[in-house]
Design an enzyme around this catalytic site. Structure first.
Site, PDB file in Angstrom:
ATOM      1  N   GLY A  15     -11.378  -6.812 -11.147  1.00  0.00           N
ATOM      2  CA  GLY A  15     -10.519  -7.190  -9.865  1.00  0.00           C
ATOM      3  C   GLY A  15     -11.215  -7.946  -8.892  1.00  0.00           C
ATOM      4  N   ALA A  17     -13.044  -7.377  -6.488  1.00  0.00           N
ATOM      5  CA  ALA A  17     -14.403  -6.867  -6.142  1.00  0.00           C
ATOM      6  C   ALA A  17     -15.302  -7.498  -7.097  1.00  0.00           C
ATOM      7  CB  ALA A  17     -14.404  -5.357  -5.906  1.00  0.00           C
ATOM      8  N   LYS A  36     -11.801  -3.133 -18.965  1.00  0.00           N
ATOM      9  CA  LYS A  36     -11.277  -2.234 -20.211  1.00  0.00           C
ATOM     10  C   LYS A  36      -9.857  -2.719 -20.684  1.00  0.00           C
ATOM     11  CE  LYS A  36      -9.211   1.418 -17.098  1.00  0.00           C
ATOM     12  NZ  LYS A  36      -9.379   2.907 -16.672  1.00  0.00           N
ATOM     13  N   SER A  43      -5.281  -3.347  -9.899  1.00  0.00           N
ATOM     14  CA  SER A  43      -4.525  -3.398  -8.815  1.00  0.00           C
ATOM     15  C   SER A  43      -4.541  -4.852  -8.022  1.00  0.00           C
ATOM     16  CB  SER A  43      -5.168  -2.141  -7.720  1.00  0.00           C
ATOM     17  OG  SER A  43      -4.850  -1.026  -8.399  1.00  0.00           O
ATOM     18  N   GLU A 114       1.711  -5.468   9.487  1.00  0.00           N
ATOM     19  CA  GLU A 114       1.935  -4.393   8.660  1.00  0.00           C
ATOM     20  C   GLU A 114       1.540  -3.278   9.633  1.00  0.00           C
ATOM     21  OE1 GLU A 114       1.246  -5.071   4.101  1.00  0.00           O
ATOM     22  OE2 GLU A 114      -0.357  -6.112   5.352  1.00  0.00           O
ATOM     23  N   HIS A 230       1.829   5.022  -0.729  1.00  0.00           N
ATOM     24  CA  HIS A 230       2.629   4.004   0.068  1.00  0.00           C
ATOM     25  C   HIS A 230       4.092   4.551   0.225  1.00  0.00           C
ATOM     26  CE1 HIS A 230       4.298   0.198   0.814  1.00  0.00           C
ATOM     27  NE2 HIS A 230       3.031  -0.458   0.706  1.00  0.00           N
ATOM     28  N   ARG A 276       0.687   4.273   7.477  1.00  0.00           N
ATOM     29  CA  ARG A 276       1.358   4.676   6.128  1.00  0.00           C
ATOM     30  C   ARG A 276       1.334   6.059   6.129  1.00  0.00           C
ATOM     31  NH1 ARG A 276      -1.087   0.482   2.141  1.00  0.00           N
ATOM     32  NH2 ARG A 276       0.055  -1.202   2.995  1.00  0.00           N
ATOM     33  N   HIS A 337      -1.039   5.304  -3.926  1.00  0.00           N
ATOM     34  CA  HIS A 337      -1.187   3.891  -3.842  1.00  0.00           C
ATOM     35  C   HIS A 337      -2.782   3.582  -3.562  1.00  0.00           C
ATOM     36  CE1 HIS A 337      -0.189  -0.334  -2.569  1.00  0.00           C
ATOM     37  NE2 HIS A 337      -1.075  -0.061  -1.565  1.00  0.00           N
ATOM     38  N   ARG A 372      -6.221   4.119   4.988  1.00  0.00           N
ATOM     39  CA  ARG A 372      -6.553   2.640   5.235  1.00  0.00           C
ATOM     40  C   ARG A 372      -5.303   1.872   5.829  1.00  0.00           C
ATOM     41  NH1 ARG A 372      -4.888  -1.906   1.964  1.00  0.00           N
ATOM     42  NH2 ARG A 372      -3.970  -0.175   0.448  1.00  0.00           N
TER      43      ARG A 372
HETATM   44  P1  FAD Z   1      -8.911  -3.471  -9.213  1.00  0.00           P
HETATM   45  O1  FAD Z   1      -8.262  -4.712  -8.969  1.00  0.00           O
HETATM   46  O2  FAD Z   1      -8.269  -2.288  -9.523  1.00  0.00           O
HETATM   47  O3  FAD Z   1      -9.646  -3.688 -10.746  1.00  0.00           O
HETATM   48  C1  FAD Z   1     -10.526  -2.899 -11.305  1.00  0.00           C
HETATM   49  C2  FAD Z   1     -10.991  -3.241 -12.643  1.00  0.00           C
HETATM   50  O4  FAD Z   1     -12.027  -2.214 -13.142  1.00  0.00           O
HETATM   51  C3  FAD Z   1      -9.985  -3.825 -13.848  1.00  0.00           C
HETATM   52  O5  FAD Z   1     -10.545  -4.807 -14.229  1.00  0.00           O
HETATM   53  C4  FAD Z   1     -10.285  -2.573 -14.966  1.00  0.00           C
HETATM   54  O6  FAD Z   1     -10.049  -2.971 -16.090  1.00  0.00           O
HETATM   55  C5  FAD Z   1     -11.658  -2.226 -14.519  1.00  0.00           C
HETATM   56  N1  FAD Z   1     -11.983  -0.877 -15.090  1.00  0.00           N
HETATM   57  C6  FAD Z   1     -11.587   0.206 -14.684  1.00  0.00           C
HETATM   58  N2  FAD Z   1     -12.278   1.106 -15.219  1.00  0.00           N
HETATM   59  C7  FAD Z   1     -13.203   0.544 -16.276  1.00  0.00           C
HETATM   60  C8  FAD Z   1     -13.978   1.174 -17.168  1.00  0.00           C
HETATM   61  N3  FAD Z   1     -14.317   2.467 -17.440  1.00  0.00           N
HETATM   62  N4  FAD Z   1     -14.404   0.135 -17.888  1.00  0.00           N
HETATM   63  C9  FAD Z   1     -14.394  -1.222 -17.873  1.00  0.00           C
HETATM   64  N5  FAD Z   1     -13.839  -1.562 -16.965  1.00  0.00           N
HETATM   65  C10 FAD Z   1     -12.926  -0.772 -15.982  1.00  0.00           C
HETATM   66  N6  FAD Z   1      -4.456  -4.224  -0.626  1.00  0.00           N
HETATM   67  C11 FAD Z   1      -4.623  -5.166   0.409  1.00  0.00           C
HETATM   68  O7  FAD Z   1      -5.602  -5.435   1.045  1.00  0.00           O
HETATM   69  N7  FAD Z   1      -3.522  -6.020   0.558  1.00  0.00           N
HETATM   70  C12 FAD Z   1      -2.227  -6.151  -0.147  1.00  0.00           C
HETATM   71  O8  FAD Z   1      -1.348  -6.616  -0.043  1.00  0.00           O
HETATM   72  C13 FAD Z   1      -2.165  -4.949  -1.355  1.00  0.00           C
HETATM   73  N8  FAD Z   1      -1.172  -4.795  -2.156  1.00  0.00           N
HETATM   74  C14 FAD Z   1      -1.124  -4.074  -3.137  1.00  0.00           C
HETATM   75  C15 FAD Z   1      -0.150  -3.610  -4.107  1.00  0.00           C
HETATM   76  C16 FAD Z   1      -0.121  -3.037  -5.090  1.00  0.00           C
HETATM   77  C17 FAD Z   1       0.926  -2.839  -6.036  1.00  0.00           C
HETATM   78  C18 FAD Z   1      -1.395  -2.078  -5.281  1.00  0.00           C
HETATM   79  C19 FAD Z   1      -1.638  -1.374  -6.536  1.00  0.00           C
HETATM   80  C20 FAD Z   1      -2.435  -2.158  -4.615  1.00  0.00           C
HETATM   81  C21 FAD Z   1      -2.178  -3.130  -3.369  1.00  0.00           C
HETATM   82  N9  FAD Z   1      -3.338  -3.275  -2.532  1.00  0.00           N
HETATM   83  C22 FAD Z   1      -3.326  -4.216  -1.674  1.00  0.00           C
HETATM   84  C23 FAD Z   1      -4.657  -2.443  -2.657  1.00  0.00           C
HETATM   85  C24 FAD Z   1      -5.630  -3.378  -3.331  1.00  0.00           C
HETATM   86  O9  FAD Z   1      -4.762  -4.538  -4.123  1.00  0.00           O
HETATM   87  C25 FAD Z   1      -6.823  -2.708  -4.277  1.00  0.00           C
HETATM   88  O10 FAD Z   1      -7.231  -1.933  -3.478  1.00  0.00           O
HETATM   89  C26 FAD Z   1      -7.837  -3.581  -4.469  1.00  0.00           C
HETATM   90  O11 FAD Z   1      -7.087  -4.931  -5.164  1.00  0.00           O
HETATM   91  C27 FAD Z   1      -8.718  -3.207  -5.441  1.00  0.00           C
HETATM   92  O12 FAD Z   1      -9.679  -4.085  -6.228  1.00  0.00           O
HETATM   93  P2  FAD Z   1     -10.840  -3.674  -7.004  1.00  0.00           P
HETATM   94  O13 FAD Z   1     -11.445  -4.813  -7.489  1.00  0.00           O
HETATM   95  O14 FAD Z   1     -11.773  -2.691  -6.432  1.00  0.00           O
HETATM   96  O15 FAD Z   1     -10.038  -2.948  -8.332  1.00  0.00           O
HETATM   97  C1  SIN Z   2       1.856  -3.969   0.692  1.00  0.00           C
HETATM   98  O1  SIN Z   2       1.891  -5.241   0.577  1.00  0.00           O
HETATM   99  O2  SIN Z   2       2.470  -3.268   1.310  1.00  0.00           O
HETATM  100  C2  SIN Z   2       0.558  -3.354   0.100  1.00  0.00           C
HETATM  101  C3  SIN Z   2      -0.316  -3.626   1.281  1.00  0.00           C
HETATM  102  C4  SIN Z   2      -1.808  -2.800   1.183  1.00  0.00           C
HETATM  103  O3  SIN Z   2      -1.498  -1.990   0.379  1.00  0.00           O
HETATM  104  O4  SIN Z   2      -2.765  -3.123   1.904  1.00  0.00           O
END
Ligand code: FAD
Ligand code: SIN
Length: 518
Positions: A15, A17, A36, A43, A114, A230, A276, A337, A372
């Site tokens: 993701g 991060a 995975k 997300s 927002e 959400h 929220r 969410h 959050r």
């Molecule tokens: P993710 O992007 O979820 O990535 C997780 C990764 O870990 C994936 O690659 C997955 O395959 C991998 N993984 C998981 N478990 C394993 C495992 N056991 N072995 C190997 N790989 C694994 N936040 C905002 O700030 N602004 C927004 O506009 C916003 N909109 C959103 C809209 C939606 C629909 C959603 C669902 C979330 C939104 N959020 C938003 C929240 C935000 O997107 C997420 O919190 C953030 O992107 C998380 O990023 P991440 O890299 O931590 O995890």
């Molecule tokens: C949204 O676009 O409503 C999601 C934003 C967020 O989760 O931060």
């Protein structure tokens, strides 16, 4: 003998991060980056609203910090919030350096707003911010020679020796073999745990794997009771987890009942732009009191051209279900969410286990407190990924790697009872939705705890007897994370932010985090 890989750094998760961490690591380090599922799945890819940062001269850090802490019901860690907010403009610059083109108007960022924000400070790429960030970060990662990508590899457990982490056992989903990834430093970037709930805005990857793995490795897990719901996910029988961005409300959309009556003003003076937790509880309450299946979000006062320019993805998706949002209100319901709690980390993203870092939604950095604020998650991912990589870049790497035994599957056999796994998956998610949802009670939490404990025993037995599969690995993590969530919820004897318990409706004067550890 099964395959063993050796890397300087193992990053679990692609993701925002994981990808940003990889990009910021020194090119002298060999890096394994594993996902995975498909590399872009997670997300991050689906993020719509945007990423918050002080980018306008009318705004300031103090205001962003104040809004974040107050949305989090004063449980957030001010030092961590300050760190995130002050590094936000640089985070935006790093994304732009990777190729992200934020939406502009009159040669300036088009900033939206927002819930909880008192200024316009959400930079976005129309309503596909996540897609743009992910595609650009992935392209940049692919251009780096020191980074090896592993798609469809699921981490099972961390490799721990003398209280230090040295990588993980990982199932190669194509060969069905468990391989050892041995590394000097490991970064968990596995995202959140919203799939523990039956209804969620999240993709299938959010099964709490990182939280469960680090818990088993004796990490501190903090504030897991704060699941964010959400308020507005599309309500349609064929729409799986589709979000209707809060940015619509930022641009004036109204929440209404089936008879067209607005109701949010009854719950909070900020109405649709209240944080929220308040909006989700208000919708839940209206649905329960009136027996409605959903409420509606109305932006039909904006014309079609404006909607197509600002919300092309949402417009297209709704049209595909026969809903024209420029003409009619869209049916919406709350859904799980975001996971505010997670693995405790410091400002360098270090956990309490040596050589183990956690970044993104999986981590508890302290910035979100009890709720959050919108668009602070992508920001947290980017800011703490950079801090994590900077910290690793300063480490001295040993030449040798410790020895680890190969994964031992000699006593396991192929499962003939796969129905157990699918049944228990479903049961865990229903229990969490019905008993550990938007409004909680002691009775429902205890009922959840009892049944989840039985399920955990059943899953543990199954896990001992049968060969691992991706579904089984996720179920094991799902049940562990669900149990931690319930334990945390039971131990909080107050209502605060996202955690509302009708047996303790008041907020205590004492502010404290919930800690769960093995
Ligand atoms: P993710 O992007 O979820 O990535 C997780 C990764 O870990 C994936 O690659 C997955 O395959 C991998 N993984 C998981 N478990 C394993 C495992 N056991 N072995 C190997 N790989 C694994 N936040 C905002 O700030 N602004 C927004 O506009 C916003 N909109 C959103 C809209 C939606 C629909 C959603 C669902 C979330 C939104 N959020 C938003 C929240 C935000 O997107 C997420 O919190 C953030 O992107 C998380 O990023 P991440 O890299 O931590 O995890
Ligand atoms: C949204 O676009 O409503 C999601 C934003 C967020 O989760 O931060």
């Amino acid at each position: 003998m099964s395959t063993q890989y050796h890397f300087d750094v193992l990053i679990i998760g692609t993701g925002s991060a994981g990808l940003m961490s990889a990009l910021q690591l020194s090119e002298d380090l060999s890096v394994a980056l594993i996902a995975k599922d498909k590399l872009l799945e997670g997300s991050s890819y689906y993020a719509q609203g945007g990423i918050s940062a002080v980018l306008d001269s009318a705004d300031n850090f103090k205001s962003h910090i104040k809004d974040t802490l107050s949305t989090g019901s004063n449980l957030g860690d001010e030092k961590a919030v300050r760190f995130m907010v002050e590094n936000a403009p640089e985070a935006i610059a790093s994304l732009e350096a990777a190729g992200v083109l934020f939406t502009q108007e009159n040669e300036q960022y088009h900033l939206t707003t927002e819930g909880g924000h008192s200024n316009r400070r959400v930079a976005h790429v129309a309503d596909k911010t996540g897609q743009s960030i992910q595609s650009n970060l992935l392209d940049s990662v692919k251009s780096k020679k020191n980074i090896c990508l592993f798609e469809n590899f699921i981490a099972i457990d961390l490799l721990i020796k003398d209280k230090q982490c040295y990588g993980a056992y990982i199932l190669n989903k194509s060969s069905n073999k468990v391989e050892s990834f041995i590394a000097h430093q490991t970064i968990i970037a596995t995202g959140g745990a919203s799939k523990t709930y039956l209804y969620t805005s999240n993709p299938d990857t959010s099964t709490g794997d990182g939280i469960a793995m680090t818990y088993r490795a004796y990490c501190d897990i903090v504030n897991m009771e704060f699941t964010q719901f959400h308020p507005t996910c599309l309500y349609h029988p064929h729409a799986k987890s589709f979000l209707i961005s809060e940015a619509l409300r930022g641009e004036g959309a109204k929440l209404i009942l089936p008879n067209g009556e607005a109701f949010m003003h009854k719950y909070d003076k900020q109405a649709e732009l209240a944080p929220r937790d308040i909006v989700a509880r208000a919708i839940d309450s209206e649905m329960k009191i009136n027996g409605f299946d959903c409420v509606y979000l109305d932006i039909s006062f904006k014309d079609k051209d404006w909607i197509q320019a600002h919300f092309p993805t949402i417009d297209k998706k709704c049209i595909s279900f026969g809903i024209d949002i420029s003409q009619q209100p869209v049916p919406v319901v709350p859904a799980a969410h975001y996971t505010c709690g997670g693995v405790q980390t410091n400002l360098d993203a270090q956990t309490n286990v040596s050589n183990l870092y956690a970044v993104g939604e999986v981590a508890h950095t302290g910035v979100h407190g009890a709720n959050r604020m919108a668009s602070n998650s992508l920001l947290e991912c980017v800011v703490f990924a950079k801090a994590c990589a900077n910290h690793i870049n300063t480490q001295i790497f040993e030449q040798d790697y410790p020895n680890f035994n190969d994964w031992d599957a000699s006593r396991a056999s192929p499962s003939k009872e796969k129905v157990m796994v699918s049944h228990l998956w479903d049961e865990v998610r229903r229990i969490m939705w019905n008993f550990v949802g938007i409004v909680r009670s002691n009775k429902r939490l205890r009922a959840a705890q009892m049944r989840l404990t039985q399920i955990q025993n059943e899953v543990d037995e199954y896990y001992r007897l049968y060969l691992v599969s991706s579904d089984l690995i996720e179920l094991r993590n799902l049940i562990t994370t669900a149990k931690i969530t319930v334990k945390s919820a039971i131990s909080r004897t107050e209502s605060r932010g996202l955690h509302y318990n009708e047996d303790y409706p008041n907020t205590s004067d004492t502010i404290k985090n919930t800690l769960v550890k093995l």
